[in-house]
Design a protein around this motif. Structure first.
Motif, short mmCIF file in Angstrom:
data_model
loop_
_atom_site.label_atom_id
_atom_site.label_comp_id
_atom_site.label_asym_id
_atom_site.label_seq_id
_atom_site.Cartn_x
_atom_site.Cartn_y
_atom_site.Cartn_z
N ARG A 38 32.74 -15.67 1.50
CA ARG A 38 33.07 -17.08 1.19
C ARG A 38 31.91 -17.73 0.44
O ARG A 38 31.72 -18.34 -0.43
CB ARG A 38 33.48 -17.90 2.27
CG ARG A 38 33.86 -19.39 1.88
CD ARG A 38 34.39 -20.11 2.91
NE ARG A 38 33.54 -20.32 3.99
CZ ARG A 38 33.52 -19.63 5.42
NH1 ARG A 38 34.47 -18.70 5.66
NH2 ARG A 38 32.54 -19.97 6.25
N GLU A 48 34.09 -12.31 6.47
CA GLU A 48 35.09 -13.28 5.71
C GLU A 48 33.86 -14.38 5.41
O GLU A 48 34.05 -15.17 4.23
CB GLU A 48 36.06 -13.72 6.43
CG GLU A 48 37.19 -12.65 6.48
CD GLU A 48 38.31 -13.22 7.20
OE1 GLU A 48 38.29 -14.43 7.77
OE2 GLU A 48 39.50 -12.61 7.40
N THR A 49 33.26 -14.86 6.24
CA THR A 49 31.87 -15.99 6.05
C THR A 49 31.04 -15.28 4.87
O THR A 49 30.85 -16.37 4.04
CB THR A 49 31.36 -16.20 7.19
OG1 THR A 49 32.13 -16.68 8.29
CG2 THR A 49 30.19 -17.29 7.03
N GLN A 74 30.96 -16.21 -2.77
CA GLN A 74 31.88 -16.91 -3.74
C GLN A 74 31.49 -18.52 -4.27
O GLN A 74 31.42 -18.71 -5.37
CB GLN A 74 33.40 -16.86 -3.31
CG GLN A 74 34.23 -17.48 -4.25
CD GLN A 74 35.58 -17.43 -3.83
OE1 GLN A 74 35.90 -17.09 -2.58
NE2 GLN A 74 36.83 -17.79 -4.65
N GLU A 75 30.98 -19.16 -3.20
CA GLU A 75 30.50 -20.65 -3.44
C GLU A 75 29.34 -20.61 -4.23
O GLU A 75 29.14 -21.36 -5.27
CB GLU A 75 30.21 -21.11 -2.20
CG GLU A 75 31.69 -21.52 -1.38
CD GLU A 75 31.18 -22.12 -0.06
OE1 GLU A 75 30.15 -22.16 0.43
OE2 GLU A 75 32.14 -22.25 0.78
N HIS A 100 24.27 -23.03 1.97
CA HIS A 100 24.56 -21.44 2.26
C HIS A 100 23.83 -20.87 3.35
O HIS A 100 24.33 -19.88 4.05
CB HIS A 100 24.02 -20.80 1.06
CG HIS A 100 24.58 -21.55 -0.37
ND1 HIS A 100 24.06 -21.52 -1.60
CD2 HIS A 100 25.93 -21.91 -0.59
CE1 HIS A 100 24.87 -22.10 -2.16
NE2 HIS A 100 26.08 -22.27 -1.69
#
Length: 460
Positions: A445, A441-442, A448-449, A404
């Protein structure tokens, strides 16, 4: 009922005649003595007569009882055999499984055994005439033994038959359930076919041809013929399957027929709506050129080059949409509903793409104006998304997970480069906007992960 009572009428009559003089002796006190003396030898002499009472008659009664018991056992076995035959016929009419076939084979084997013991019983009955006057004690004993043995064999086979019948319980229950479904399934199929035919008549009365539905309904005619021929010719399972299939197809025809007026109205509505939309897009496409002119005047080429072909593409797409609309109208007039629906879907796709392209020019100018006036708002919005993702990555940890931390660090550096790229006389504002959007957007993401991983760990 005693053994004597079960004897044939002729035998009882014969014994009544033989026993008559004995009863007459009781009243001989009223007869002359010479007559009495003359009659007594007739009553007790030999000459082929036998005493009515005594051991011999008891043996004969026992033999007759054995004969009656054997007859009852024969009747019970025959009844059990007939009941079992009905069960086997029920099973084999419905079930063709290995278990059902084995049950039928075993039943056939029982039939052969029943024939054998039945023949033994008949032979024993035919071999011994218990009504013969000259039947001696040895013959009576043999008769009793043979008849008793025949009864025991009949009882033994009947017991085995009953145990076999009990073992057929699951197969019989399944078969009876299938048979119980047969008549209702056939009736439902017939009623569904009638309802479909009535629905077709109703829509035709409204001027709708429904040719495809009529063709589908006509195709069920041969199936109805087979259904009417019954399970005796085609089998229970096949008949139920055919009835269920006819029910499904007939209900499909009925449902579509009932929806046909609504479908016609919906098609007409979509035709009008898409024509109006095509006209509106044509009008809006005419305003793209002034927007592009403004973009060229105020911003660098990188901010508007990808929009240069929008007016031409919009005109071409609208023209294609109008051609498809005319084809859809013709299909609707000919009541080719599936073709009309397909053509209208194509028109909608063309107009959706054109609408998006036409809107892109105006949206681009608006966004570029906003960011060139106040870039900091876009930067802060993006940094907030990054900080939110970083806080989540550090929650409950002393160091972030490299999976991350790496993407987030790269996103921070990418944002810094995008901001630095605005320095200069003609900054590429569009590149700046696309970069900040990619950074957000990164961040989304990564969030969300992280949540997915923690949710999975919690669920485990």
């Amino acid at each position: 009922m005693t053994a004597t009572e079960t004897q044939p009428h002729e035998q009882r009559e014969r014994r009544r005649v033989r026993g008559g003089p004995l009863r007459d002796v009781v009243g001989l006190v009223l007869l002359p003595l010479p007559l009495l003396v003359a009659m007594v030898p007739v009553s007790f002499a030999g000459g082929g007569t036998r005493r009515w009472f005594g051991r011999g008659e008891s043996q004969r009664a026992d033999a007759q009882a054995a004969k009656d018991a054997a007859a009852a056992a024969f009747y019970e076995l025959d009844t059990a055999h007939r009941d079992l035959r009905i069960s086997i016929e029920t099973i084999t009419a419905v079930d063709n499984s290995p278990a059902a076939r084995k049950a039928a084979e075993d039943y056939a084997g029982f039939g052969r055994r029943i024939d054998e013991v039945s023949q033994q019983y008949i032979t024993a009955v035919d071999s011994h005439d218990l009504d013969r006057d000259d039947l001696d004690g040895a013959a009576v004993a043999r008769a009793r033994a043979d008849l008793t043995r025949a009864k025991e064999e009949l009882d033994r086979v009947r017991s085995e038959l009953e145990r076999f019948a009990q073992g057929l319980g699951p197969l019989l229950q399944t078969a009876e359930t299938q048979l119980a479904r047969l008549a209702p399934a056939v009736e439902r199929a017939r009623q569904a076919l009638l309802a479909a035919s009535n629905a077709l008549d109703a829509v035709r009365a409204q001027g709708l041809r429904a040719d495809d539905l009529a063709t589908r309904l006509a195709a069920l005619g041969p199936e109805l013929t087979k259904l009417n021929q019954g399970a005796g010719q085609h089998g229970v399972q096949e008949t139920i399957r055919r009835a269920d299939d006819m029910l499904r197809k007939a209900e499909g025809v009925r449902t579509e027929a009932e929806r046909l007026p609504e479908k016609a109205a919906e098609t007409d509505k979509r035709l009008v709506s898409l024509r109006t939309r095509a006209q509106a897009i044509t009008t809006r496409a005419g305003k793209v050129d002034p927007v592009l002119s403004e973009l060229r005047r105020r911003y660098s080429a990188a901010c508007w080059q990808d929009l240069q072909q929008v007016p031409e593409q919009a005109a071409r797409s609208v023209q294609q949409a109008e051609v498809k609309l005319r084809e859809a109208q013709q299909a609707r007039d000919e009541q080719r509903w599936a073709d009309a629906a397909s053509l209208l879907a194509t028109v909608r796709a063309l107009l959706d793409g054109t609408d998006e392209a036409v809107s892109a020019a105006g949206d681009r100018l608006q966004r570029l104006d906003a960011v060139s006036f106040d870039r900091q708002k876009e930067v802060e919005r993006t940094r907030f998304a990054l900080r939110d993702a970083q806080r989540l990555a550090m929650a409950g940890r002393s160091t972030p997970d490299p999976r991350h931390a790496g993407p987030l660090d790269e996103a921070v550096a990418r944002l810094d480069r995008a901001v630095a790229g605005l320095e200069g006389r003609h900054p590429d504002w569009w590149h700046f906007l696309t970069e900040t959007e990619a950074v957000r957007e990164t961040a989304a993401r990564v969030v969300q992960e992280i949540r997915g991983a923690r949710g999975g760990a919690g669920g485990g």
